[in-house]
Design a protein around this motif. Structure first.
Motif, PDB file in Angstrom:
ATOM      1  N   UNK A 122       1.204   2.037 -14.360  1.00 53.29           N
ATOM      2  CA  UNK A 122       0.375   1.204 -13.487  1.00 53.29           C
ATOM      3  C   UNK A 122       0.534  -0.273 -13.808  1.00 53.29           C
ATOM      4  N   UNK A 123       0.844  -0.599 -15.065  1.00 57.40           N
ATOM      5  CA  UNK A 123       1.021  -2.007 -15.425  1.00 57.40           C
ATOM      6  C   UNK A 123       2.283  -2.581 -14.784  1.00 57.40           C
ATOM      7  N   UNK A 124       3.308  -1.746 -14.674  1.00 56.96           N
ATOM      8  CA  UNK A 124       4.520  -2.175 -13.978  1.00 56.96           C
ATOM      9  C   UNK A 124       4.230  -2.412 -12.504  1.00 56.96           C
ATOM     10  N   UNK A 125       3.427  -1.527 -11.933  1.00 62.79           N
ATOM     11  CA  UNK A 125       3.054  -1.648 -10.522  1.00 62.79           C
ATOM     12  C   UNK A 125       2.207  -2.897 -10.297  1.00 62.79           C
ATOM     13  N   UNK A 126       1.316  -3.188 -11.230  1.00 61.83           N
ATOM     14  CA  UNK A 126       0.427  -4.344 -11.101  1.00 61.83           C
ATOM     15  C   UNK A 126       1.201  -5.656 -11.243  1.00 61.83           C
ATOM     16  N   UNK A 127       2.150  -5.695 -12.172  1.00 61.32           N
ATOM     17  CA  UNK A 127       2.860  -6.936 -12.464  1.00 61.32           C
ATOM     18  C   UNK A 127       4.078  -7.167 -11.564  1.00 61.32           C
ATOM     19  N   UNK A 128       4.605  -6.103 -10.968  1.00 61.43           N
ATOM     20  CA  UNK A 128       5.811  -6.230 -10.140  1.00 61.43           C
ATOM     21  C   UNK A 128       5.665  -7.234  -8.998  1.00 61.43           C
ATOM     22  N   UNK A 129       4.513  -7.278  -8.288  1.00 60.02           N
ATOM     23  CA  UNK A 129       4.397  -8.251  -7.192  1.00 60.02           C
ATOM     24  C   UNK A 129       4.606  -9.697  -7.623  1.00 60.02           C
ATOM     25  N   UNK A 130       4.261 -10.017  -8.870  1.00 57.74           N
ATOM     26  CA  UNK A 130       4.438 -11.387  -9.348  1.00 57.74           C
ATOM     27  C   UNK A 130       5.911 -11.788  -9.329  1.00 57.74           C
ATOM     28  N   UNK A 131       6.787 -10.832  -9.648  1.00 59.25           N
ATOM     29  CA  UNK A 131       8.214 -11.122  -9.662  1.00 59.25           C
ATOM     30  C   UNK A 131       8.702 -11.498  -8.259  1.00 59.25           C
ATOM     31  N   UNK A 132       8.166 -10.830  -7.236  1.00 61.35           N
ATOM     32  CA  UNK A 132       8.563 -11.134  -5.866  1.00 61.35           C
ATOM     33  C   UNK A 132       8.074 -12.520  -5.444  1.00 61.35           C
ATOM     34  N   UNK A 133       6.855 -12.875  -5.845  1.00 63.22           N
ATOM     35  CA  UNK A 133       6.315 -14.190  -5.504  1.00 63.22           C
ATOM     36  C   UNK A 133       7.160 -15.288  -6.125  1.00 63.22           C
ATOM     37  N   UNK A 134       7.532 -15.109  -7.400  1.00 62.35           N
ATOM     38  CA  UNK A 134       8.366 -16.105  -8.069  1.00 62.35           C
ATOM     39  C   UNK A 134       9.739 -16.190  -7.405  1.00 62.35           C
ATOM     40  N   UNK A 135      10.297 -15.046  -7.031  1.00 61.44           N
ATOM     41  CA  UNK A 135      11.616 -15.032  -6.393  1.00 61.44           C
ATOM     42  C   UNK A 135      11.569 -15.738  -5.038  1.00 61.44           C
TER      43      UNK A 135
ATOM     44  N   UNK B 126       1.282  -2.825  -1.946  1.00 58.44           N
ATOM     45  CA  UNK B 126       0.563  -1.625  -1.530  1.00 58.44           C
ATOM     46  C   UNK B 126       0.416  -0.635  -2.671  1.00 58.44           C
ATOM     47  N   UNK B 127       1.454  -0.518  -3.504  1.00 57.73           N
ATOM     48  CA  UNK B 127       1.360   0.348  -4.685  1.00 57.73           C
ATOM     49  C   UNK B 127       0.238  -0.120  -5.605  1.00 57.73           C
ATOM     50  N   UNK B 128       0.169  -1.436  -5.786  1.00 65.66           N
ATOM     51  CA  UNK B 128      -0.853  -2.011  -6.660  1.00 65.66           C
ATOM     52  C   UNK B 128      -2.259  -1.843  -6.086  1.00 65.66           C
ATOM     53  N   UNK B 129      -2.380  -1.964  -4.748  1.00 69.72           N
ATOM     54  CA  UNK B 129      -3.687  -1.882  -4.107  1.00 69.72           C
ATOM     55  C   UNK B 129      -4.187  -0.448  -3.945  1.00 69.72           C
ATOM     56  N   UNK B 130      -3.331   0.530  -4.187  1.00 65.70           N
ATOM     57  CA  UNK B 130      -3.721   1.928  -3.997  1.00 65.70           C
ATOM     58  C   UNK B 130      -4.906   2.318  -4.870  1.00 65.70           C
ATOM     59  N   UNK B 131      -5.071   1.637  -5.994  1.00 69.65           N
ATOM     60  CA  UNK B 131      -6.134   1.986  -6.930  1.00 69.65           C
ATOM     61  C   UNK B 131      -7.520   1.837  -6.318  1.00 69.65           C
ATOM     62  N   UNK B 132      -7.686   0.976  -5.309  1.00 68.90           N
ATOM     63  CA  UNK B 132      -9.015   0.769  -4.735  1.00 68.90           C
ATOM     64  C   UNK B 132      -9.542   2.040  -4.070  1.00 68.90           C
TER      65      UNK B 132
END
Length: 242
Positions: free
Chosen positions: A69-82, A107-113
Motif C-alpha cells: 500500500x505504501x508503493x500505491x500511496x507514493x507512486x502518484x507523486x512520481x507521476x506529478x514530478x514527471x 485510483x489505486x491509492x483512493x480505493x482505501x476510502x
C-alpha cells in the motif's frame, strides 16, 4: 470627399477586425478552458472507476492491507514530478499518457476510502465537493481581482499542511487531524479559484498549437489535484465510518 470616404472605410474595417479578433480570442479561450475541464473531469472519473473496482476485488484488498500500500500511496507523486519536470521536453501525447496513468494510479491509492467510509457518505461528499468546486472555479474565471497574492500564501500553506500531516502520522491526534482537515478544505477551495484564474491567464501567454495543448493538460492536473484534495479533506468531516 473621396479621401473622407476612404478614411471612414479604413476606420470601419479596423473596428470590424478588432471585433473579429476579440471574438476569435474569446472563442479560443472557451475552447481551451473546455479542454482543461474535460481532461480534469475525465481524470476524476477514471480515478473513481479504478478506486471502486480495486476496492471491490480480492486483489485490491490484498494490496491495500499489505506493505504494498505504501508503493500505491507514493507512486502518484512520481507521476506529478514527471509531468511537472517534463512539460517542456515531452510531447503532448506523452503528457496525456502520463496524466491518464496518474489518474489511474491515484485510483489505486483512493480505493482505501471504500474500506473506511460508507458508500452513501462517499457519494454525498463527492457531490458536495463537485458543487463547491464548480462555484469556486467559476468565481476564479470571472473575477477581476488578482488572486496572485492569495495563491502564493495558499501554496505555502500546503507545505505546512504536509508537515502537519506527517507529524500526525506519529502522534495520532484526533484534534490535530480535525484541524488539518478543516484547513485542507479551505486551502484547496482557495486554490481552486486561484488555479482557474492562472489557467485562464496562461491561455493569453501561449501562441497556440501543441504548447497550448500542454498547458491544458497541466491546467487540468492542477484542478484535478485541487478537487481530489478538497474531496479527501471534506470526507473527514462528512464521511460516516464503517
Amino acid at each position: 470627399m473621396a479621401n473622407w470616404n476612404d478614411s471612414r472605410m479604413t476606420v470601419t474595417e479596423s473596428a470590424a477586425r478588432g471585433r473579429n479578433g476579440a471574438s476569435e480570442r474569446d472563442a479560443g479561450l472557451r475552447s481551451y478552458m473546455l479542454s482543461v475541464y474535460n481532461y480534469m473531469a475525465g481524470g476524476v472519473l477514471l480515478t473513481g472507476i479504478v478506486a471502486y473496482l480495486v476496492a471491490h476485488s480480492a486483489l485490491g484488498a490484498a494490496i491495500i492491507f499489505s506493505p504494498l500500500r505504501w508503493l500505491v500511496i507514493l507512486a502518484p507523486l512520481a507521476f506529478v514530478f514527471a509531468l511537472s519536470a517534463g512539460v517542456n521536453r515531452f510531447k503532448l501525447s506523452t503528457l496525456k499518457t502520463l496524466f491518464w496513468s496518474y489518474a489511474a494510479v491515484m485510483g489505486l491509492s483512493m480505493a482505501v476510502i471504500f474500506f473506511v467510509y460508507t458508500g452513501t457518505s462517499i457519494a454525498q461528499t463527492f457531490f458536495a465537493t463537485a458543487a463547491a468546486f464548480a462555484g469556486l472555479s467559476v468565481f476564479g474565471y470571472l473575477t477581476k481581482k488578482d488572486l496572485s497574492g492569495i495563491g502564493s500564501f495558499l501554496i505555502m500553506a500546503v507545505f505546512g499542511l504536509i508537515v502537519a500531516s506527517l507529524l500526525n502520522m506519529f502522534i495520532h491526534s484526533s484534534s490535530l487531524q480535525f484541524g488539518i482537515s478543516a484547513l485542507g478544505v479551505l486551502i484547496f477551495a482557495g486554490l481552486t479559484a486561484y488555479d482557474t484564474q492562472q489557467i485562464k491567464s496562461m491561455y493569453f501567454m501561449t501562441s497556440g498549437g501543441e504548447y497550448a495543448g500542454k498547458m491544458a493538460v497541466m491546467g487540468a492536473l492542477s484542478l484535478y489535484l485541487d478537487f481530489i484534495n478538497m474531496f479527501s479533506f471534506l470526507l473527514n468531516f462528512m464521511g460516516d465510518r464503517r
